[in-house]
Design a protein around this motif. Structure first.
Motif, PDB file in Angstrom:
ATOM      1  N   ASN A 154      10.789 -31.606 -46.092  1.00 42.35           N
ATOM      2  CA  ASN A 154      10.498 -32.045 -44.733  1.00 42.35           C
ATOM      3  C   ASN A 154       9.049 -31.734 -44.383  1.00 42.35           C
ATOM      4  O   ASN A 154       8.523 -30.683 -44.752  1.00 42.35           O
ATOM      5  N   ILE A 155       8.451 -32.675 -43.694  1.00 44.57           N
ATOM      6  CA  ILE A 155       7.087 -32.462 -43.224  1.00 44.57           C
ATOM      7  C   ILE A 155       7.082 -32.714 -41.731  1.00 44.57           C
ATOM      8  O   ILE A 155       7.575 -33.750 -41.274  1.00 44.57           O
ATOM      9  N   VAL A 156       6.581 -31.765 -41.010  1.00 50.13           N
ATOM     10  CA  VAL A 156       6.476 -31.978 -39.570  1.00 50.13           C
ATOM     11  C   VAL A 156       5.001 -32.085 -39.216  1.00 50.13           C
ATOM     12  O   VAL A 156       4.156 -31.387 -39.780  1.00 50.13           O
ATOM     13  N   VAL A 157       4.704 -33.050 -38.370  1.00 52.22           N
ATOM     14  CA  VAL A 157       3.343 -33.139 -37.858  1.00 52.22           C
ATOM     15  C   VAL A 157       3.402 -32.948 -36.341  1.00 52.22           C
ATOM     16  O   VAL A 157       4.199 -33.582 -35.659  1.00 52.22           O
ATOM     17  N   VAL A 158       2.610 -32.008 -35.903  1.00 56.43           N
ATOM     18  CA  VAL A 158       2.489 -31.788 -34.461  1.00 56.43           C
ATOM     19  C   VAL A 158       1.076 -32.203 -34.098  1.00 56.43           C
ATOM     20  O   VAL A 158       0.118 -31.786 -34.743  1.00 56.43           O
ATOM     21  N   ALA A 159       0.952 -33.056 -33.120  1.00 52.36           N
ATOM     22  CA  ALA A 159      -0.369 -33.600 -32.803  1.00 52.36           C
ATOM     23  C   ALA A 159      -0.610 -33.643 -31.296  1.00 52.36           C
ATOM     24  O   ALA A 159       0.311 -33.856 -30.512  1.00 52.36           O
ATOM     25  N   VAL A 160      -1.855 -33.435 -30.986  1.00 50.84           N
ATOM     26  CA  VAL A 160      -2.274 -33.615 -29.590  1.00 50.84           C
ATOM     27  C   VAL A 160      -3.050 -34.913 -29.545  1.00 50.84           C
ATOM     28  O   VAL A 160      -3.934 -35.125 -30.362  1.00 50.84           O
ATOM     29  N   PHE A 161      -2.663 -35.799 -28.680  1.00 52.11           N
ATOM     30  CA  PHE A 161      -3.540 -36.962 -28.578  1.00 52.11           C
ATOM     31  C   PHE A 161      -3.981 -37.199 -27.138  1.00 52.11           C
ATOM     32  O   PHE A 161      -3.343 -36.813 -26.170  1.00 52.11           O
ATOM     33  N   LEU A 162      -5.109 -37.807 -27.097  1.00 53.14           N
ATOM     34  CA  LEU A 162      -5.845 -37.956 -25.838  1.00 53.14           C
ATOM     35  C   LEU A 162      -5.562 -39.331 -25.253  1.00 53.14           C
ATOM     36  O   LEU A 162      -5.640 -40.334 -25.945  1.00 53.14           O
ATOM     37  N   ARG A 163      -5.240 -39.365 -23.992  1.00 55.99           N
ATOM     38  CA  ARG A 163      -5.068 -40.664 -23.335  1.00 55.99           C
ATOM     39  C   ARG A 163      -5.990 -40.742 -22.128  1.00 55.99           C
ATOM     40  O   ARG A 163      -6.119 -39.788 -21.374  1.00 55.99           O
ATOM     41  N   GLU A 164      -6.618 -41.886 -21.997  1.00 59.19           N
ATOM     42  CA  GLU A 164      -7.474 -42.075 -20.831  1.00 59.19           C
ATOM     43  C   GLU A 164      -6.575 -42.326 -19.627  1.00 59.19           C
ATOM     44  O   GLU A 164      -5.694 -43.183 -19.671  1.00 59.19           O
ATOM     45  N   SER A 165      -6.782 -41.582 -18.581  1.00 56.47           N
ATOM     46  CA  SER A 165      -5.988 -41.851 -17.384  1.00 56.47           C
ATOM     47  C   SER A 165      -6.827 -42.670 -16.407  1.00 56.47           C
ATOM     48  O   SER A 165      -8.026 -42.903 -16.625  1.00 56.47           O
ATOM     49  N   VAL A 166      -6.210 -43.112 -15.360  1.00 57.50           N
ATOM     50  CA  VAL A 166      -6.855 -44.051 -14.441  1.00 57.50           C
ATOM     51  C   VAL A 166      -8.122 -43.470 -13.811  1.00 57.50           C
ATOM     52  O   VAL A 166      -9.165 -44.116 -13.779  1.00 57.50           O
ATOM     53  N   ASP A 167      -8.060 -42.217 -13.394  1.00 61.17           N
ATOM     54  CA  ASP A 167      -9.225 -41.638 -12.734  1.00 61.17           C
ATOM     55  C   ASP A 167     -10.221 -41.019 -13.727  1.00 61.17           C
ATOM     56  O   ASP A 167     -11.053 -40.215 -13.370  1.00 61.17           O
ATOM     57  N   GLU A 168     -10.057 -41.409 -14.984  1.00 60.42           N
ATOM     58  CA  GLU A 168     -10.983 -41.040 -16.062  1.00 60.42           C
ATOM     59  C   GLU A 168     -11.006 -39.556 -16.373  1.00 60.42           C
ATOM     60  O   GLU A 168     -11.891 -39.085 -17.077  1.00 60.42           O
ATOM     61  N   LYS A 169     -10.016 -38.817 -15.892  1.00 60.04           N
ATOM     62  CA  LYS A 169      -9.880 -37.435 -16.333  1.00 60.04           C
ATOM     63  C   LYS A 169      -9.084 -37.447 -17.630  1.00 60.04           C
ATOM     64  O   LYS A 169      -8.132 -38.224 -17.767  1.00 60.04           O
ATOM     65  N   PRO A 170      -9.473 -36.617 -18.581  1.00 57.79           N
ATOM     66  CA  PRO A 170      -8.736 -36.644 -19.841  1.00 57.79           C
ATOM     67  C   PRO A 170      -7.294 -36.157 -19.669  1.00 57.79           C
ATOM     68  O   PRO A 170      -7.023 -35.267 -18.870  1.00 57.79           O
ATOM     69  N   CYS A 171      -6.417 -36.793 -20.386  1.00 57.87           N
ATOM     70  CA  CYS A 171      -5.004 -36.445 -20.282  1.00 57.87           C
ATOM     71  C   CYS A 171      -4.480 -36.185 -21.692  1.00 57.87           C
ATOM     72  O   CYS A 171      -4.621 -37.029 -22.574  1.00 57.87           O
ATOM     73  N   TYR A 172      -3.917 -35.028 -21.927  1.00 58.02           N
ATOM     74  CA  TYR A 172      -3.458 -34.665 -23.267  1.00 58.02           C
ATOM     75  C   TYR A 172      -1.942 -34.734 -23.357  1.00 58.02           C
ATOM     76  O   TYR A 172      -1.236 -34.417 -22.414  1.00 58.02           O
ATOM     77  N   LYS A 173      -1.509 -35.131 -24.477  1.00 59.94           N
ATOM     78  CA  LYS A 173      -0.068 -35.189 -24.681  1.00 59.94           C
ATOM     79  C   LYS A 173       0.268 -34.620 -26.065  1.00 59.94           C
ATOM     80  O   LYS A 173      -0.437 -34.888 -27.039  1.00 59.94           O
ATOM     81  N   LEU A 174       1.326 -33.850 -26.118  1.00 61.38           N
ATOM     82  CA  LEU A 174       1.727 -33.220 -27.378  1.00 61.38           C
ATOM     83  C   LEU A 174       2.916 -33.975 -27.963  1.00 61.38           C
ATOM     84  O   LEU A 174       3.875 -34.283 -27.249  1.00 61.38           O
ATOM     85  N   GLY A 175       2.818 -34.277 -29.238  1.00 68.12           N
ATOM     86  CA  GLY A 175       3.926 -34.987 -29.879  1.00 68.12           C
ATOM     87  C   GLY A 175       4.230 -34.398 -31.236  1.00 68.12           C
ATOM     88  O   GLY A 175       3.392 -33.744 -31.844  1.00 68.12           O
ATOM     89  N   ALA A 176       5.445 -34.613 -31.725  1.00 68.33           N
ATOM     90  CA  ALA A 176       5.816 -34.121 -33.059  1.00 68.33           C
ATOM     91  C   ALA A 176       6.650 -35.166 -33.768  1.00 68.33           C
ATOM     92  O   ALA A 176       7.367 -35.951 -33.142  1.00 68.33           O
TER      93      ALA A 176
END
Lengths: 184, 177
Positions: A154-176
């Motif tokens: 088994n291989i697990v990848v945990v990643a943070v990815f960046l999404r542009e939000s409407v007011d241009e503040k960075p928004c981070y989301k964690l996924g696995a």
């Protein structure tokens, strides 16, 4: 004529060094099947048949400062052609993400979709399917393990990815995401 | 566990169990020794449940797959069971253990001992003898191993040759037969 049940052969094989196992893969198809069973690699590793060795990987990416990758407790590499490992890591500009039962999990420096398993003894490479998550993966972390109850890797990848939000503040989301290899 | 002489329960330490081998030899062994053989233990417990009053400890347990010569060796191994089969801490210790295993019998004997230990479900013995056999074959040639186990190679000659070329280093440094 010796008639051992295959579980007895399995027990004996788990006590042999890797070099002998590679040699005995050519004894017969039955022996090869037992030796190739992923569970044997697990048993073999847990028995510490061979003394743990430290393998140091040092590779250079083009026009970049050197990156060191360190692997410890990789006893099963004892008889491996280490030049090959070095060659591989050099040519592919890879990061060593994790290792398990003598298999290396490598990712490529600038390609989020690139992930391979490398068996230095067999000189085999297994590319894994790219993550279905957003290609805008920011930072990633991989973990690699063997599930000895299900006989799967088994291989697990945990990643943070960046999404542009409407007011241009960075928004981070964690996924696995988990990849499972082998049959249970 | 193997120290029967200091067993606080005298009734269990003095009990004997009779085992009958394939060549009809009778072996009277201490219960503590016989219970190392899980197959015997299972049989014994089943018997006990069935008719303890009728036959009691005089039960003879048949072992149709074990020859007397092999059983004698397994029992003697049981009595001087090594402290542990654990992995040796250092190289010297491992070498000493290797020698100890080597002295235990010829490869042919080991095959009999492994078969019997497997049938009797004698875990410690099986581990020891498996390791002894692994020690014996690890540096042997493929041809020796085929002959020893009575296996016929079933790969195509060109396939086998290709494999040997690919992993030439694994076929180096083979001991003489």
């Amino acid at each position: 004529m010796v008639k051992f049940p295959s579980d007895v052969l399995f027990e004996i094989f788990s006590r042999l060094p890797i070099k002998s196992l590679l040699k005995f893969r050519s004894v017969s198809q039955q022996w090869r099947n037992i030796i190739d069973d992923p569970y044997l690699a697990y048993m073999h590793h847990s028995r510490c048949v061979e003394e743990p060795k430290i393998l140091l990987l040092d590779h250079h990416t083009q026009n970049e400062k050197p990156i060191d990758a360190k692997v410890t407790n990789v006893g099963v590499f004892l008889n491996a052609d280490l030049n090959l490992v070095a060659k591989f890591t050099k040519s592919m500009t890879c990061y060593l993400e994790d290792c398990c039962n003598g298999l290396l999990c490598l990712s490529k420096s600038y390609d989020d979709r690139f992930l391979v398993l490398f068996n230095p003894l067999r000189q085999q490479v297994l590319p894994l399917p790219p993550s279905s998550a957003s290609p805008k993966l920011g930072s990633r972390k991989y973990g690699f393990w063997f599930d000895h109850q299900k006989n799967t890797y088994n291989i697990v990848v945990v990643a943070v990815f960046l999404r542009e939000s409407v007011d241009e503040k960075p928004c981070y989301k964690l996924g696995a995401e988990v990849y499972t290899l082998g049959t249970s | 566990m193997s120290n029967t002489s200091e067993n606080p329960n005298p009734s269990s330490s003095s009990a004997k169990i009779t085992l009958k081998t394939s060549d009809n030899e009778l072996f009277e062994v201490e219960e503590a020794v016989a219970m190392k053989f899980c197959t015997v233990k299972q049989y014994f417990e089943d018997e006990k449940d069935n008719d303890v009053a009728a036959r009691g400890s005089s039960t003879v347990i048949p072992l149709p797959n074990v020859h007397s010569a092999v059983l004698a060796r397994l029992i003697s191994y049981c009595k001087k069971l090594p402290q542990s089969n654990a992995v040796a801490d250092n190289h010297e210790e491992e070498e000493t253990k290797k020698k100890e295993r080597k002295q235990y019998g010829t490869p042919g004997d080991l095959v009999d001992l492994i078969s019997a230990a497997n049938y009797l479900d004698f875990k410690e013995g099986l581990e020891f003898f498996n390791q002894a056999l692994a020690d014996h074959i690890q540096n042997k040639s493929v041809e020796y191993v085929r002959k020893f186990f009575g296996i016929k190679g079933d790969f195509e000659p060109h396939e086998e040759e290709k494999y040997r070329e690919e992993y030439a280093w694994a076929f180096e440094g083979v001991d003489e037969d």
